[in-house]
Write an enzyme that holds these catalytic residues in place. Structure first.
Site, PDB file in Angstrom:
ATOM      1  N   HIS A  61      33.776  49.606  36.243  1.00 39.87           N
ATOM      2  CA  HIS A  61      33.211  49.294  37.561  1.00 39.87           C
ATOM      3  C   HIS A  61      31.736  48.915  37.417  1.00 39.87           C
ATOM      4  O   HIS A  61      31.005  49.552  36.650  1.00 39.87           O
ATOM      5  CB  HIS A  61      33.328  50.507  38.495  1.00 39.87           C
ATOM      6  CG  HIS A  61      34.742  50.932  38.755  1.00 39.87           C
ATOM      7  ND1 HIS A  61      35.475  51.663  37.843  1.00 39.87           N
ATOM      8  CD2 HIS A  61      35.558  50.708  39.813  1.00 39.87           C
ATOM      9  CE1 HIS A  61      36.689  51.889  38.335  1.00 39.87           C
ATOM     10  NE2 HIS A  61      36.758  51.320  39.517  1.00 39.87           N
ATOM     11  N   ASP A 119      35.209  46.218  38.553  1.00 41.36           N
ATOM     12  CA  ASP A 119      35.598  46.262  39.960  1.00 41.36           C
ATOM     13  C   ASP A 119      34.449  46.664  40.885  1.00 41.36           C
ATOM     14  O   ASP A 119      33.471  47.281  40.461  1.00 41.36           O
ATOM     15  CB  ASP A 119      36.731  47.275  40.162  1.00 41.36           C
ATOM     16  CG  ASP A 119      38.075  46.774  39.677  1.00 41.36           C
ATOM     17  OD1 ASP A 119      38.112  45.718  39.002  1.00 41.36           O
ATOM     18  OD2 ASP A 119      39.083  47.437  39.956  1.00 41.36           O
ATOM     19  N   HIS A 141      37.623  47.704  50.431  1.00 41.03           N
ATOM     20  CA  HIS A 141      38.164  48.699  49.498  1.00 41.03           C
ATOM     21  C   HIS A 141      38.988  49.778  50.206  1.00 41.03           C
ATOM     22  O   HIS A 141      38.822  50.980  49.957  1.00 41.03           O
ATOM     23  CB  HIS A 141      37.041  49.345  48.689  1.00 41.03           C
ATOM     24  CG  HIS A 141      37.473  49.857  47.353  1.00 41.03           C
ATOM     25  ND1 HIS A 141      38.074  51.089  47.185  1.00 41.03           N
ATOM     26  CD2 HIS A 141      37.397  49.315  46.113  1.00 41.03           C
ATOM     27  CE1 HIS A 141      38.346  51.295  45.906  1.00 41.03           C
ATOM     28  NE2 HIS A 141      37.940  50.219  45.232  1.00 41.03           N
ATOM     29  N   HIS A 162      39.275  41.816  45.393  1.00 45.74           N
ATOM     30  CA  HIS A 162      39.501  43.269  45.396  1.00 45.74           C
ATOM     31  C   HIS A 162      39.476  43.819  46.820  1.00 45.74           C
ATOM     32  O   HIS A 162      39.141  44.985  47.024  1.00 45.74           O
ATOM     33  CB  HIS A 162      38.428  43.947  44.536  1.00 45.74           C
ATOM     34  CG  HIS A 162      38.775  45.335  44.096  1.00 45.74           C
ATOM     35  ND1 HIS A 162      40.033  45.711  43.689  1.00 45.74           N
ATOM     36  CD2 HIS A 162      38.008  46.463  43.994  1.00 45.74           C
ATOM     37  CE1 HIS A 162      40.025  46.991  43.341  1.00 45.74           C
ATOM     38  NE2 HIS A 162      38.806  47.468  43.532  1.00 45.74           N
TER      39      HIS A 162
END
Length: 213
Positions: free
Chosen positions: A181, A36, A91, A87
């Site tokens: 990540h 991510d 964020h 995503h």
């Protein structure tokens, strides 16, 4: 001449879900690796290099603002057979946003990914794993399915590469989705851990795969 060409078929929109997928069903001895927050030029190339070394595909849930800065890395992801997911753009904590902002976050990211790779994302993941009804509805309208995870490495806390490796290997099981990540901070431990646990997973008979749509 083009007037007689058959109409281009559009992919049917997925149903509106009430919860994200937490694992891959009917996948045999398969396991999914996801990364991510990228792409990040410091760490994403190393992740890609390791995946390529072992001939496996993964999923990258990218943030639109990062894609806008590093479209070459997203093109590389797609060219090497990885799945590029949405995503959000910046964020945010999705449940705190009005529907109009959720739509902006998701649609802008899908657009920049499509500009970079030629295809819009078919999967999305809410930042922090924080979903709500509006995100499920808007995601479906944009043609995306929601994917969460089964095993959280908590690599963003920088617990050490050995701890990340242990969490992945202890949590490995058929259909499991692993969360890591490749951006959002110092991800050198994530890179080091991947180099260790990936060959071990393969030696244990796991098939590293990506879900079908």
């Amino acid at each position: 001449m083009t007037s007689n060409a058959p109409p281009r078929l559009r992919r049917a929109l997925p149903p509106v879900r009430q919860r994200p997928f937490l694992r891959v069903a009917g996948a045999g001895n398969s396991l999914v690796l996801t990364f991510d927050d990228g792409p990040d030029p410091r760490y994403t190339p190393e992740v890609l290099r390791t995946l390529r070394r072992y001939g496996v595909r993964a999923m990258f849930f990218v943030c639109g603002e990062m894609v806008a800065e590093h479209p070459d890395l997203v093109r590389r992801m797609a060219a090497e057979g990885h799945v590029v997911g949405n995503h959000s753009w910046s964020h945010p904590l999705i449940p705190k946003l009005p529907p109009s902002r959720i739509r902006e976050e998701l649609s802008a990211t899908s657009e920049v990914v499509e500009q970079a790779t030629g295809s819009a994302p078919l999967w999305y993941r809410a930042p922090y794993g924080a979903w709500n009804r509006h995100s499920f509805e808007i995601g479906a309208e944009l043609g995306m399915e929601p994917l969460a995870w089964t095993v959280d490495t908590l690599d963003w806390k920088e617990p050490g590469a050995r701890t990340i490796v242990r969490r992945v290997l202890d949590g490995a099981a058929p259909g499991v989705i692993v969360l890591s990540h490749d951006a959002g901070g110092n991800r050198s431990q994530t890179v080091t851990a991947l180099r260790t646990y990936l060959p071990r997973l393969l030696d244990e008979g796991y098939h590293i795969t990506v879900p079908r749509r």
